[in-house]
Design an enzyme around this catalytic site. Sequence first.
Site, PDB file in Angstrom:
ATOM      1  N   LYS A  54      42.077  58.200   1.886  1.00  0.00           N
ATOM      2  CA  LYS A  54      42.125  57.332   0.933  1.00  0.00           C
ATOM      3  C   LYS A  54      41.206  56.172   1.380  1.00  0.00           C
ATOM      4  O   LYS A  54      40.245  55.434   0.445  1.00  0.00           O
ATOM      5  CB  LYS A  54      43.463  56.824   0.563  1.00  0.00           C
ATOM      6  CG  LYS A  54      44.360  57.827  -0.180  1.00  0.00           C
ATOM      7  CD  LYS A  54      45.719  57.720  -0.125  1.00  0.00           C
ATOM      8  CE  LYS A  54      46.185  58.926  -0.851  1.00  0.00           C
ATOM      9  NZ  LYS A  54      47.911  58.905  -0.813  1.00  0.00           N
ATOM     10  N   GLN A  98      52.797  55.039   0.889  1.00  0.00           N
ATOM     11  CA  GLN A  98      52.486  56.366   1.190  1.00  0.00           C
ATOM     12  C   GLN A  98      53.943  57.046   1.150  1.00  0.00           C
ATOM     13  O   GLN A  98      54.713  56.676   1.965  1.00  0.00           O
ATOM     14  CB  GLN A  98      51.775  56.837   2.279  1.00  0.00           C
ATOM     15  CG  GLN A  98      51.686  58.199   2.636  1.00  0.00           C
ATOM     16  CD  GLN A  98      50.589  58.772   1.940  1.00  0.00           C
ATOM     17  OE1 GLN A  98      49.581  58.308   1.309  1.00  0.00           O
ATOM     18  NE2 GLN A  98      51.051  59.964   1.353  1.00  0.00           N
ATOM     19  N   ASP A 121      49.723  54.341  -8.164  1.00  0.00           N
ATOM     20  CA  ASP A 121      50.205  55.963  -7.956  1.00  0.00           C
ATOM     21  C   ASP A 121      51.266  56.077  -9.557  1.00  0.00           C
ATOM     22  O   ASP A 121      51.463  57.314  -9.663  1.00  0.00           O
ATOM     23  CB  ASP A 121      51.568  55.891  -6.895  1.00  0.00           C
ATOM     24  CG  ASP A 121      50.859  56.703  -5.744  1.00  0.00           C
ATOM     25  OD1 ASP A 121      50.015  57.426  -6.064  1.00  0.00           O
ATOM     26  OD2 ASP A 121      51.371  56.745  -4.686  1.00  0.00           O
TER      27      ASP A 121
END
Length: 296
Positions: A54, A98, A121
């Site tokens: 990422k 994460q 997200d």
Amino acid sequence: MSAAVIDGKEFAARVRARVAAHVARLKADHDLTPGLAVVLVGEDPASQVYVRSKGKQTVEVGMNSYEHKLADDISEAELLGVIDRLNHDPQVHGILVQLPLPAHLDSDLVINAIDPAKDVDGFHISNVGLLGTGQKSMVPCTPLGCLMMLREHHGDLSGMHAVVVGRSNIVGKPMAQLLLGDSCTVTIAHSRTKDLPAMCRSADILVAAVGRAEMIPGDWIKPGATVIDVGINRVEREGRTKLVGDVHFDSAAAVAGAITPVPGGVGPMTIACLLANTVTAACRATGLAEPEGLTA
Ligand code: NDP
């Protein structure tokens, strides 16, 4: 094989190029560089690989990447403190924590502490509610990538029967909401669904998000249907580890009209959509025009 193979790797490269072009314009015209902060707690090897990837792709499209690697025994209060600082940092337009988090941390509490406008997200309860009610939101990256591929392949999805196998909060449910938003008739199937093969055979669009290697064979697929395989499963074949999807590719490709491969289908689109969400978040935060076609 009769199905067209939907090349997610190539499509993701095009999405990244569009993100990069928009970032370049933001820098040149508005002196704005979007920034993505990724928070990693602990040393889970798979999570470390994702976070590295990422960060690398964020920099490649011209955005700023901020990595926060925290000890796996960090307290909830300390982690919430990090998120609060990122929420108030004007250089940071997107925040991603994460997952999975270590067991002593409450994931829902942590995710819901992120400023919804920076929740790239799309897991914050506010974004879930906005998506569910058809309002502008940050959309979860994997289902967004699936939707983009379906729109690219079909154009208009309205009236198609979409069956989503899997009802998780990160894939199945938001996928169903997005398909409904594009006027599909949507069925969500799961482990208690009766006669799953018949249900799958009724789908014009079949999205598999189960996490069971090659569970869906070709004879569950309606001839000509579009199959989106979200599953990522590691299997041992001839002494080697291989990645396979939830769909049995060879038999499905003989029947389907189009299919995403694993690897090289949905997977690459997920990070591309994370980058797209970050540039979208930066534009919304600053009142600038959003890039077109990079959100739902
Ligand atoms: P979850 O384990 O959270 O959910 C799996 C879903 O599948 C559940 O709703 C479950 O039903 C359903 N299910 C399980 N077994 C069956 C069965 N035999 N028949 C019908 N339904 C079944 O998984 P995720 O949604 O997080 O992930 C799904 C897959 O997608 C995984 O392989 C994951 O690795 C992959 N993935 C890929 C991403 C990418 O970037 N390409 C990103 C995210 C996930 P029930 O609710 O009834 O238990």
